[in-house]
Motif scaffolding. Sequence first.
Motif, PDB file in Angstrom:
ATOM      1  N   LEU A  48      -7.225  -6.914 -15.460  1.00 41.13           N
ATOM      2  CA  LEU A  48      -7.110  -6.121 -14.241  1.00 41.13           C
ATOM      3  C   LEU A  48      -6.754  -7.043 -13.089  1.00 41.13           C
ATOM      4  CD1 LEU A  48     -10.295  -4.529 -15.348  1.00 41.13           C
ATOM      5  CD2 LEU A  48      -8.568  -2.998 -14.413  1.00 41.13           C
ATOM      6  N   ALA A  49      -6.010  -6.491 -12.121  1.00 43.08           N
ATOM      7  CA  ALA A  49      -5.576  -7.323 -11.010  1.00 43.08           C
ATOM      8  C   ALA A  49      -5.670  -6.563  -9.703  1.00 43.08           C
ATOM      9  CB  ALA A  49      -4.123  -7.755 -11.220  1.00 43.08           C
ATOM     10  N   ARG A  50      -5.790  -7.310  -8.611  1.00 40.93           N
ATOM     11  CA  ARG A  50      -5.625  -6.696  -7.300  1.00 40.93           C
ATOM     12  C   ARG A  50      -4.431  -7.352  -6.639  1.00 40.93           C
ATOM     13  NH1 ARG A  50     -10.713  -6.342  -3.594  1.00 40.93           N
ATOM     14  NH2 ARG A  50     -10.048  -8.226  -2.528  1.00 40.93           N
ATOM     15  N   LEU A  51      -3.432  -6.544  -6.286  1.00 39.98           N
ATOM     16  CA  LEU A  51      -2.229  -7.068  -5.661  1.00 39.98           C
ATOM     17  C   LEU A  51      -2.557  -7.549  -4.250  1.00 39.98           C
ATOM     18  CD1 LEU A  51       0.419  -4.358  -6.604  1.00 39.98           C
ATOM     19  CD2 LEU A  51      -0.514  -6.211  -7.966  1.00 39.98           C
ATOM     20  N   ALA A  52      -1.808  -8.538  -3.793  1.00 42.55           N
ATOM     21  CA  ALA A  52      -1.957  -8.969  -2.407  1.00 42.55           C
ATOM     22  C   ALA A  52      -1.450  -7.843  -1.510  1.00 42.55           C
ATOM     23  CB  ALA A  52      -1.143 -10.235  -2.172  1.00 42.55           C
ATOM     24  N   PRO A  53      -1.975  -7.754  -0.278  1.00 43.49           N
ATOM     25  CA  PRO A  53      -1.528  -6.673   0.603  1.00 43.49           C
ATOM     26  C   PRO A  53      -0.020  -6.721   0.783  1.00 43.49           C
ATOM     27  CG  PRO A  53      -3.376  -7.855   1.570  1.00 43.49           C
ATOM     28  CD  PRO A  53      -2.956  -8.619   0.361  1.00 43.49           C
ATOM     29  N   GLY A  54       0.631  -5.557   0.750  1.00 45.00           N
ATOM     30  CA  GLY A  54       2.063  -5.490   1.018  1.00 45.00           C
ATOM     31  C   GLY A  54       2.939  -5.766  -0.193  1.00 45.00           C
ATOM     32  N   VAL A  55       2.325  -6.118  -1.333  1.00 45.58           N
ATOM     33  CA  VAL A  55       3.135  -6.384  -2.530  1.00 45.58           C
ATOM     34  C   VAL A  55       3.247  -5.096  -3.329  1.00 45.58           C
ATOM     35  CG1 VAL A  55       3.256  -7.654  -4.699  1.00 45.58           C
ATOM     36  CG2 VAL A  55       2.434  -8.782  -2.627  1.00 45.58           C
ATOM     37  N   SER A  56       4.473  -4.721  -3.675  1.00 39.86           N
ATOM     38  CA  SER A  56       4.636  -3.469  -4.416  1.00 39.86           C
ATOM     39  C   SER A  56       4.487  -3.732  -5.909  1.00 39.86           C
ATOM     40  CB  SER A  56       6.005  -2.874  -4.133  1.00 39.86           C
ATOM     41  OG  SER A  56       6.987  -3.682  -4.747  1.00 39.86           O
ATOM     42  N   LEU A  57       4.247  -2.652  -6.664  1.00 41.25           N
ATOM     43  CA  LEU A  57       4.106  -2.779  -8.112  1.00 41.25           C
ATOM     44  C   LEU A  57       5.378  -3.339  -8.741  1.00 41.25           C
ATOM     45  CD1 LEU A  57       2.273   0.274  -9.700  1.00 41.25           C
ATOM     46  CD2 LEU A  57       1.746  -2.140  -9.965  1.00 41.25           C
ATOM     47  N   GLU A  58       6.549  -2.937  -8.178  1.00 42.31           N
ATOM     48  CA  GLU A  58       7.816  -3.427  -8.750  1.00 42.31           C
ATOM     49  C   GLU A  58       7.886  -4.945  -8.642  1.00 42.31           C
ATOM     50  OE1 GLU A  58       8.016  -0.754  -6.293  1.00 42.31           O
ATOM     51  OE2 GLU A  58       7.704   0.466  -8.080  1.00 42.31           O
ATOM     52  N   VAL A  59       7.581  -5.452  -7.427  1.00 42.93           N
ATOM     53  CA  VAL A  59       7.627  -6.902  -7.221  1.00 42.93           C
ATOM     54  C   VAL A  59       6.626  -7.585  -8.157  1.00 42.93           C
ATOM     55  CG1 VAL A  59       7.197  -8.733  -5.549  1.00 42.93           C
ATOM     56  CG2 VAL A  59       8.380  -6.639  -4.835  1.00 42.93           C
ATOM     57  N   ALA A  60       5.418  -7.014  -8.235  1.00 41.40           N
ATOM     58  CA  ALA A  60       4.391  -7.605  -9.097  1.00 41.40           C
ATOM     59  C   ALA A  60       4.861  -7.627 -10.542  1.00 41.40           C
ATOM     60  CB  ALA A  60       3.099  -6.815  -8.961  1.00 41.40           C
ATOM     61  N   ASN A  61       5.530  -6.545 -10.967  1.00 39.94           N
ATOM     62  CA  ASN A  61       5.982  -6.479 -12.352  1.00 39.94           C
ATOM     63  C   ASN A  61       7.048  -7.521 -12.668  1.00 39.94           C
ATOM     64  OD1 ASN A  61       4.772  -4.731 -14.275  1.00 39.94           O
ATOM     65  ND2 ASN A  61       5.215  -3.032 -12.883  1.00 39.94           N
ATOM     66  N   GLU A  62       7.869  -7.865 -11.636  1.00 39.85           N
ATOM     67  CA  GLU A  62       8.858  -8.926 -11.868  1.00 39.85           C
ATOM     68  C   GLU A  62       8.150 -10.243 -12.160  1.00 39.85           C
ATOM     69  OE1 GLU A  62      11.427  -8.890  -8.463  1.00 39.85           O
ATOM     70  OE2 GLU A  62      12.006  -6.800  -8.848  1.00 39.85           O
ATOM     71  N   GLN A  63       7.055 -10.469 -11.425  1.00 33.38           N
ATOM     72  CA  GLN A  63       6.273 -11.687 -11.672  1.00 33.38           C
ATOM     73  C   GLN A  63       5.716 -11.694 -13.100  1.00 33.38           C
ATOM     74  OE1 GLN A  63       6.005 -14.067  -9.589  1.00 33.38           O
ATOM     75  NE2 GLN A  63       6.388 -13.240  -7.548  1.00 33.38           N
ATOM     76  N   ILE A  64       5.222 -10.516 -13.516  1.00 33.78           N
ATOM     77  CA  ILE A  64       4.630 -10.433 -14.853  1.00 33.78           C
ATOM     78  C   ILE A  64       5.699 -10.691 -15.921  1.00 33.78           C
ATOM     79  CG2 ILE A  64       3.434  -8.895 -16.467  1.00 33.78           C
ATOM     80  CD1 ILE A  64       1.705  -9.719 -14.172  1.00 33.78           C
ATOM     81  N   ASP A  65       6.917 -10.174 -15.678  1.00 32.27           N
ATOM     82  CA  ASP A  65       7.993 -10.415 -16.646  1.00 32.27           C
ATOM     83  C   ASP A  65       8.174 -11.911 -16.881  1.00 32.27           C
ATOM     84  OD1 ASP A  65       8.407  -7.754 -16.836  1.00 32.27           O
ATOM     85  OD2 ASP A  65      10.161  -7.681 -15.498  1.00 32.27           O
ATOM     86  N   ARG A  66       8.054 -12.688 -15.776  1.00 32.48           N
ATOM     87  CA  ARG A  66       8.217 -14.144 -15.909  1.00 32.48           C
ATOM     88  C   ARG A  66       7.096 -14.746 -16.768  1.00 32.48           C
ATOM     89  NH1 ARG A  66       9.267 -15.074 -10.040  1.00 32.48           N
ATOM     90  NH2 ARG A  66      10.787 -13.399 -10.146  1.00 32.48           N
ATOM     91  N   VAL A  67       5.866 -14.217 -16.572  1.00 32.17           N
ATOM     92  CA  VAL A  67       4.753 -14.717 -17.382  1.00 32.17           C
ATOM     93  C   VAL A  67       4.995 -14.397 -18.857  1.00 32.17           C
ATOM     94  CG1 VAL A  67       2.276 -14.560 -17.814  1.00 32.17           C
ATOM     95  CG2 VAL A  67       3.149 -14.469 -15.464  1.00 32.17           C
ATOM     96  N   GLU A  68       5.432 -13.156 -19.115  1.00 26.21           N
ATOM     97  CA  GLU A  68       5.719 -12.764 -20.505  1.00 26.21           C
ATOM     98  C   GLU A  68       6.711 -13.736 -21.139  1.00 26.21           C
ATOM     99  OE1 GLU A  68       7.261  -8.873 -19.895  1.00 26.21           O
ATOM    100  OE2 GLU A  68       5.336  -8.100 -19.216  1.00 26.21           O
ATOM    101  N   ALA A  69       7.757 -14.055 -20.381  1.00 26.16           N
ATOM    102  CA  ALA A  69       8.788 -14.948 -20.907  1.00 26.16           C
ATOM    103  C   ALA A  69       8.205 -16.325 -21.190  1.00 26.16           C
ATOM    104  CB  ALA A  69       9.942 -15.040 -19.920  1.00 26.16           C
ATOM    105  N   SER A  70       7.349 -16.835 -20.270  1.00 20.58           N
ATOM    106  CA  SER A  70       6.823 -18.189 -20.469  1.00 20.58           C
ATOM    107  C   SER A  70       5.857 -18.233 -21.647  1.00 20.58           C
ATOM    108  CB  SER A  70       6.158 -18.682 -19.177  1.00 20.58           C
ATOM    109  OG  SER A  70       4.890 -18.092 -19.036  1.00 20.58           O
ATOM    110  N   VAL A  71       5.081 -17.157 -21.852  1.00 18.92           N
ATOM    111  CA  VAL A  71       4.183 -17.132 -23.015  1.00 18.92           C
ATOM    112  C   VAL A  71       5.007 -17.124 -24.304  1.00 18.92           C
ATOM    113  CG1 VAL A  71       2.462 -15.760 -24.256  1.00 18.92           C
ATOM    114  CG2 VAL A  71       2.298 -16.002 -21.778  1.00 18.92           C
ATOM    115  N   ALA A  72       6.049 -16.289 -24.313  1.00 18.89           N
ATOM    116  CA  ALA A  72       6.863 -16.194 -25.523  1.00 18.89           C
ATOM    117  C   ALA A  72       7.526 -17.531 -25.840  1.00 18.89           C
ATOM    118  CB  ALA A  72       7.920 -15.106 -25.357  1.00 18.89           C
TER     119      ALA A  72
END
Lengths: 886, 110
Positions: free
Chosen positions: A301-325
């Motif tokens: 579970l996460a709490r986004l920083a104020p003003g950060v949209s889910l889309e922007v957050a999801n782009e960050q997560i995509d990068r994590v997925e790539a680095s784990v893979a």
Amino acid sequence: MGRRRHPLEVAFELGLGALPPGPLRRDDRREMARTLRDQIAAAPTAAGRVRVAWRAIRRLPGVLIAEWLDWLGITGPYRGPSTGREGDGMLSNLLRNLGFAGRALRKAPTFTAASILLVALGVGTVTTAFTVVDHVLLRALPYPAQERLAYLTNGSHNGPTLDRLDGVAGFDLWTAATGHSVNLTRPDGDPLRLRRIETTPAFFTMFGARPHLGRLLVDADRDDLGIAVLSWPFWRDAFGGDPEIVGTTMVIDGEPIEIVGVLAEDFVQPSVLGDGAHFYRPIDWSNPGLQEPGYHAHSVLARLAPGVSLEVANEQIDRVEASVAEAFPEYYDDGPQDWPLVGLHEVMVQDVRSGLLLLLGAVGLLLLVACANVAHLFLARGLSRGGEMSIRRAMRARTWSRVGQLSAESLLVGLLGGLGGAALAQGALVFFRRWTVELPRGLDVAVDLRVLAVCIGVATATAFVCGLLPALRAVGRDVQEGLRGARGMTGSRRLGALRSGLIVFEVAISLVLVASAGLLMRSFLSVTAIDPGIEAEDVWVVPLNPTNVSSPEDYRNRMEPIRQAFLSIPGVTEASYGIEGPFEWVGGDRCCWSNRAPPPDEPEATPIRVFLHPVSEGFFATYGTELLAGTPWTRATATASPTPVVISEAMAIRFFGSAEAAVDREIPELRGGVVVAGVAEATKHYGLDQEHDYGVYIPIETLPFEIDRATFGLRFSDVPADLAGAIRRAVWSEEPNLPVTEVASLEAWIDDSSATRRFGSLLLGAFGIVALLLAAAGLYGTLLYAVGQRRQELGIRLALGAGRGRIQNDVIRRGVVHALLGVGAGVLLTLWAGRLLEAWLFGVTGTDALTLAGAAAVLFATAVAASWLPAYRAGRTDPLETLKAE
Amino acid sequence: MDVHEYLPLAPRDLLILAALAEGPSHGYGLIKAVEERSESGVLLDPANLYRVLRRMRELGWIVEADGEDASRRRVHRITDRGRALLSAELGRLERLLDQARPALADGRPA
């Protein structure tokens, strides 16, 4: 006091319960009941007792209405000396109209009671549904900055993922949590099974938790596994709310754990983490498994920083997925996995949203039917008061003052109906909670002021609209016509058309409800008719949660003796265990161990997902699952290489074409190579309405990991009287500290798997029946009224020699025409509504002809039955009587 | 208070006040007394009775007597104001009768 109360006396006392609140009225209520008791006691005969009690009951509705009007300040309790001040402003006009209306309604208690009841019924159900929808779907979660909370979907996660997530920009907080079953040993009493959540200190910050006693987890606790924070209910129930609890220890799985704090009572654990935990502990980071990329345990579970949209957050997560893979190519040979980050609120409600909206829709339809009936009542009343209104009009009362008075009556009915509806809704919600209908946020549902306002608003608007139209009609009637008597034909004909329209509408809406209920009922029946591939009769299941399992060998070495102990219970013919039982988990996906493998003859094909069921010897005999080909492995052959397995019929057909062709074939891509020893008949594991899965039963001897679950199945030839006791003694002879929390019949588990369907079809069925009755009452009332209006004409026709049968047929024909029009409109509506229903249907389409025809027949038969009595009365018209009456 | 503002009294109110003027009574006693007096012309039911009694209490015509009777039922007693009202109404009715009766008196045995 010793005397048994008369049934009518009880009815009277129940009716008194509807008096407005207040000490004065409470006192009076007691005295009223006592007085009736005296009267009944003094009546010399049984008939006299009934007469006295019946008189009291008959007068009660009028008194109740009068008391409520007084209580609301709409009418005074008595006509006092006139104040001599009569304002001319809007407000005083309204108050005066309300006063008039109150008195008018008091004089027509049957009409008033019926309309209030109808409004209350409609509004009560809508309010109940709306309250649930409001709490579950609309209301914000009870957490700080709840709109920024998000959940990492698509499975559970592991250490490497968490490490990488922690530093990502755009997030305030991260936390991970995982639930475990543990056992509390108590010096006095049986061991208790508890639910422990392992999490990080950020969890408590994220969900705004406060301590009731002591403290919560802090960063310094990171490696301290010997501490626990208790939930408030667990502290209250297990420790009697001991205020000195902080600093003491409890024994969990044989280890002493220090209690450092108790959570505040108002803390609600987010439902994505499952049932509320008994206590919380830091995550065991020293567990090497946690750093294993293939080890999926944690919800993130996460709490986004104020003003950060889910889309922007999801782009960050995509990068994590790539680095784990990239870091673990051996685990991610088909590229990075997708873990979309979804708003927490969305995650919590997505499963129930469509069901709740269906409920709201059905309830809304019911409100429409109830409304139509209120409109009937007002129409009938408007007609019977045509004379009064015409007189007032002739006396030059201004049109708006007359409309004002009539609409004040509907406002009042709406207000009282709204109050009644709110009370009904409150009762329904208590029922909801009592029966714990499973809702993600269901436990805290209650009617509040906001919903109450909506409720009374809906009621008032409902009654106002239902009442105003007839009011305008009544006022618009020609003065001449009104004064000439109620027999004027043009006006009543126009009103007749309005009433006919209402009937057609009611029949149509009822048909939609009855047909929807029929569709859901048929889905339920077709689901329960499915053969699960299991002989559930005489099978009992016992889920156990062994703790401190150190290795797969340890697991087997501890479970096999329990199986042997079960086999020695008299009456047990077979016993086996697996890491889960059939129907233990319903819905698939969140429970299971699955792998992917391509069929051996098509190595290039996309790997197919198959479910692995590690089970012990005796599994197929215990559950009565037939083998279509081959034979199961035995304990002697279980550890051979390649591993012998039994696959399900569906998988055999998909992989090899048929059950026979599958035997002795190898599947090299699955778990390093397995060989098919046998093929089991098609079984359902995760619900009767799920697809036949591609199941692979592997010997428990080859289970590669340790696990804290084992579900035993026992087949009995003869069920002992003390079943639970015998089972408990058998378990405790081997594992004295292992709680036995559930002993269930497999049939009950299978039944439970379709409980939601049963509930849905019952609920809609109940709505359908109510709508049907309301429509029948509307049709009956309309025809009866029409017959009353036409008495004169009927009398003349009879006098001129028309046959009674012919006259009866005329009336019935009128009912039938209404019914046909309504059924026609209803069928069209259902064809449209049925499509919306399709997500809930099984084995039947939304436009199923048979169901539709059945529902139409039910509606039609009801309509004919409702027409018969007015027709009979028309046929019994006495020509002389009616002609004399003119 | 000008008692005349409340005249004429409804027959039910008149009979209840008349019954209470003979002595305090509880609900069932009142129902019995009123029905006997009116020879079943006025029928009371418990729900309406207590509504009427509350109104009379609020207007100060009757009060609850101290304590309860042996069967723990609440007992009502007429007040001076209630008595004044009753006698004003009876006076009004008598005058009315006096004015109306001669119409039937001539030529017939009274």
